[in-house]
Design a protein around this motif. Sequence first.
Motif, PDB file in Angstrom:
ATOM      1  N   PHE A   1     -65.229  92.636  61.156  1.00  0.00           N
ATOM      2  CA  PHE A   1     -65.958  91.399  61.410  1.00  0.00           C
ATOM      3  C   PHE A   1     -65.976  91.092  62.909  1.00  0.00           C
ATOM      4  CE2 PHE A   1     -66.094  86.585  60.841  1.00  0.00           C
ATOM      5  CZ  PHE A   1     -67.453  86.568  60.618  1.00  0.00           C
ATOM      6  N   VAL A   2     -64.819  91.234  63.554  1.00  0.00           N
ATOM      7  CA  VAL A   2     -64.742  90.986  64.991  1.00  0.00           C
ATOM      8  C   VAL A   2     -65.599  91.984  65.762  1.00  0.00           C
ATOM      9  CG1 VAL A   2     -63.194  91.089  66.989  1.00  0.00           C
ATOM     10  CG2 VAL A   2     -62.498  89.849  64.923  1.00  0.00           C
ATOM     11  N   ASP A   3     -65.545  93.247  65.372  1.00  0.00           N
ATOM     12  CA  ASP A   3     -66.348  94.261  66.053  1.00  0.00           C
ATOM     13  C   ASP A   3     -67.832  93.922  65.973  1.00  0.00           C
ATOM     14  OD1 ASP A   3     -64.083  95.642  66.689  1.00  0.00           O
ATOM     15  OD2 ASP A   3     -64.273  97.125  65.071  1.00  0.00           O
ATOM     16  N   THR A   4     -68.252  93.389  64.835  1.00  0.00           N
ATOM     17  CA  THR A   4     -69.656  93.007  64.672  1.00  0.00           C
ATOM     18  C   THR A   4     -70.026  91.857  65.605  1.00  0.00           C
ATOM     19  OG1 THR A   4     -69.641  93.689  62.345  1.00  0.00           O
ATOM     20  CG2 THR A   4     -71.377  92.175  63.033  1.00  0.00           C
ATOM     21  N   LEU A   5     -69.117  90.908  65.774  1.00  0.00           N
ATOM     22  CA  LEU A   5     -69.414  89.713  66.576  1.00  0.00           C
ATOM     23  C   LEU A   5     -69.276  89.933  68.077  1.00  0.00           C
ATOM     24  CD1 LEU A   5     -67.876  86.712  64.588  1.00  0.00           C
ATOM     25  CD2 LEU A   5     -70.269  87.353  64.832  1.00  0.00           C
ATOM     26  N   THR A   6     -68.763  91.077  68.511  1.00  0.00           N
ATOM     27  CA  THR A   6     -68.632  91.284  69.961  1.00  0.00           C
ATOM     28  C   THR A   6     -69.983  91.291  70.659  1.00  0.00           C
ATOM     29  OG1 THR A   6     -68.566  93.697  69.632  1.00  0.00           O
ATOM     30  CG2 THR A   6     -66.440  92.529  69.840  1.00  0.00           C
ATOM     31  N   VAL A   7     -71.065  91.502  69.925  1.00  0.00           N
ATOM     32  CA  VAL A   7     -72.400  91.445  70.529  1.00  0.00           C
ATOM     33  C   VAL A   7     -72.833  90.009  70.779  1.00  0.00           C
ATOM     34  CG1 VAL A   7     -73.075  93.626  69.479  1.00  0.00           C
ATOM     35  CG2 VAL A   7     -73.594  91.483  68.290  1.00  0.00           C
ATOM     36  N   SER A   8     -72.089  89.034  70.244  1.00  0.00           N
ATOM     37  CA  SER A   8     -72.407  87.618  70.436  1.00  0.00           C
ATOM     38  C   SER A   8     -71.172  86.897  70.956  1.00  0.00           C
ATOM     39  CB  SER A   8     -72.863  86.982  69.116  1.00  0.00           C
ATOM     40  OG  SER A   8     -73.087  85.597  69.289  1.00  0.00           O
ATOM     41  N   PRO A   9     -70.951  86.913  72.272  1.00  0.00           N
ATOM     42  CA  PRO A   9     -69.759  86.255  72.828  1.00  0.00           C
ATOM     43  C   PRO A   9     -69.622  84.798  72.422  1.00  0.00           C
ATOM     44  CG  PRO A   9     -70.847  87.595  74.503  1.00  0.00           C
ATOM     45  CD  PRO A   9     -71.757  87.571  73.315  1.00  0.00           C
ATOM     46  N   ALA A  10     -70.733  84.080  72.297  1.00  0.00           N
ATOM     47  CA  ALA A  10     -70.651  82.670  71.926  1.00  0.00           C
ATOM     48  C   ALA A  10     -70.074  82.507  70.525  1.00  0.00           C
ATOM     49  CB  ALA A  10     -72.036  82.024  71.995  1.00  0.00           C
ATOM     50  N   ALA A  11     -70.587  83.292  69.572  1.00  0.00           N
ATOM     51  CA  ALA A  11     -70.107  83.188  68.199  1.00  0.00           C
ATOM     52  C   ALA A  11     -68.644  83.593  68.092  1.00  0.00           C
ATOM     53  CB  ALA A  11     -70.965  84.055  67.281  1.00  0.00           C
ATOM     54  N   LEU A  12     -68.276  84.679  68.772  1.00  0.00           N
ATOM     55  CA  LEU A  12     -66.907  85.157  68.677  1.00  0.00           C
ATOM     56  C   LEU A  12     -65.931  84.201  69.351  1.00  0.00           C
ATOM     57  CD1 LEU A  12     -64.967  87.257  67.695  1.00  0.00           C
ATOM     58  CD2 LEU A  12     -65.488  88.664  69.697  1.00  0.00           C
ATOM     59  N   SER A  13     -66.318  83.618  70.479  1.00  0.00           N
ATOM     60  CA  SER A  13     -65.417  82.670  71.144  1.00  0.00           C
ATOM     61  C   SER A  13     -65.167  81.445  70.274  1.00  0.00           C
ATOM     62  CB  SER A  13     -65.976  82.253  72.509  1.00  0.00           C
ATOM     63  OG  SER A  13     -67.172  81.505  72.373  1.00  0.00           O
ATOM     64  N   HIS A  14     -66.197  80.960  69.588  1.00  0.00           N
ATOM     65  CA  HIS A  14     -66.014  79.820  68.690  1.00  0.00           C
ATOM     66  C   HIS A  14     -65.116  80.205  67.509  1.00  0.00           C
ATOM     67  CE1 HIS A  14     -68.575  76.894  70.586  1.00  0.00           C
ATOM     68  NE2 HIS A  14     -69.583  77.743  70.649  1.00  0.00           N
ATOM     69  N   LEU A  15     -65.291  81.417  67.005  1.00  0.00           N
ATOM     70  CA  LEU A  15     -64.446  81.875  65.900  1.00  0.00           C
ATOM     71  C   LEU A  15     -62.983  81.944  66.327  1.00  0.00           C
ATOM     72  CD1 LEU A  15     -63.989  83.120  63.077  1.00  0.00           C
ATOM     73  CD2 LEU A  15     -64.438  85.356  64.124  1.00  0.00           C
ATOM     74  N   LEU A  16     -62.716  82.544  67.475  1.00  0.00           N
ATOM     75  CA  LEU A  16     -61.330  82.684  67.931  1.00  0.00           C
ATOM     76  C   LEU A  16     -60.691  81.323  68.172  1.00  0.00           C
ATOM     77  CD1 LEU A  16     -61.546  85.726  70.392  1.00  0.00           C
ATOM     78  CD2 LEU A  16     -61.178  85.698  67.914  1.00  0.00           C
ATOM     79  N   HIS A  17     -61.449  80.423  68.772  1.00  0.00           N
ATOM     80  CA  HIS A  17     -60.913  79.078  69.017  1.00  0.00           C
ATOM     81  C   HIS A  17     -60.575  78.396  67.695  1.00  0.00           C
ATOM     82  CE1 HIS A  17     -60.260  75.410  71.314  1.00  0.00           C
ATOM     83  NE2 HIS A  17     -61.004  74.758  70.432  1.00  0.00           N
ATOM     84  N   GLY A  18     -61.468  78.516  66.718  1.00  0.00           N
ATOM     85  CA  GLY A  18     -61.213  77.902  65.418  1.00  0.00           C
ATOM     86  C   GLY A  18     -60.033  78.512  64.699  1.00  0.00           C
TER      87      GLY A  18
END
Length: 228
Positions: free
Chosen positions: A31-48
Motif C-alpha cells: 500500500f505504501v509503495d503504491t502511494l509513493t507516487v502521491s507525496p500528499a496522500a502518503l504524508s497525510h496517511l503517515l501523519h494519521g
Amino acid sequence: MDTTGTRKSMVRWRKRSFVAVPEEPTVMAGFVDTLTVSPAALSHLLHGLKIAATYSPELAKTLGVVWPHIMESVLTRPLPTEQVDRFGQQERLMEELAPNPTPSGADLHVDSTLARARRTWLTLGPLRDLIDSWTTSAGTERFAIDNLVGFLKAQPIHEQIEPSMRWVRQLCVSSNGAVDSAGFLLIEWLQDLRSEVTASARPHYRAVVDGLALAQHPSAPAPQRLDE
C-alpha cells in the motif's frame, strides 16, 4: 459539529484498517509503495497513523514492523521535479518520515498522552541507518526538527545522546553553521540533555548550540550558558 467524535472515529478507522499488519506486513508495504507516487496522500496517511498509534500500543507495535519499509521506500524513490512538487508536498512527506508520537489536536492532556505513548513507542534499532540517511535529505524546516526530536524523546537517554546528537546536527545546522529553524522542541531538549552529553557527542551538541546563537535565535542564550 462534534469534532471530538469525528477525530475519535478517524482514529478507530485507522486502527481497524492496519491492525492486521503484523500478520500481513506485505499488505501495508504494498500500500505504501503504491502511494509513493502521491507525496500528499502518503504524508497525510503517515501523519494519521502516528496520531492513531499514539493512543494504541498495539498499533504502535504494528508501525514498528512496517516503518523501516516506509522510510526505505520513500528515501529510495526518485525525487519529483520542482514543477511537479511546486506545492512542497515532497517536503511535507519527508517531514512525516520521522515516527514521532503525535497527539490529536483535540487532546486536552497532551503531556500525559505523550508519557504513555513513549513507553511503548517505536524503538531506534531498526531505524538507525534510515534516520541517518533521512537527516541528510529532509530539509531544515521546523516540522522535520520537531518530529525528529519528538521521536528521540521516546528513546532511552543514552540513545538520545549517541548517535542522535549527530543526527540533530546533520538535520538542523546549515552549511554556514547556523540553525535556520529550531522548531518548538529543540531548545528544551538540549537543555534537558546537557548534563548527559558524552565527550564524543559534545562537538555535535556544541555545533547545534553555536548554530542557534549564530542565527540569533531568541532562546539561544539559555543552552549556550548551560554549556559554558
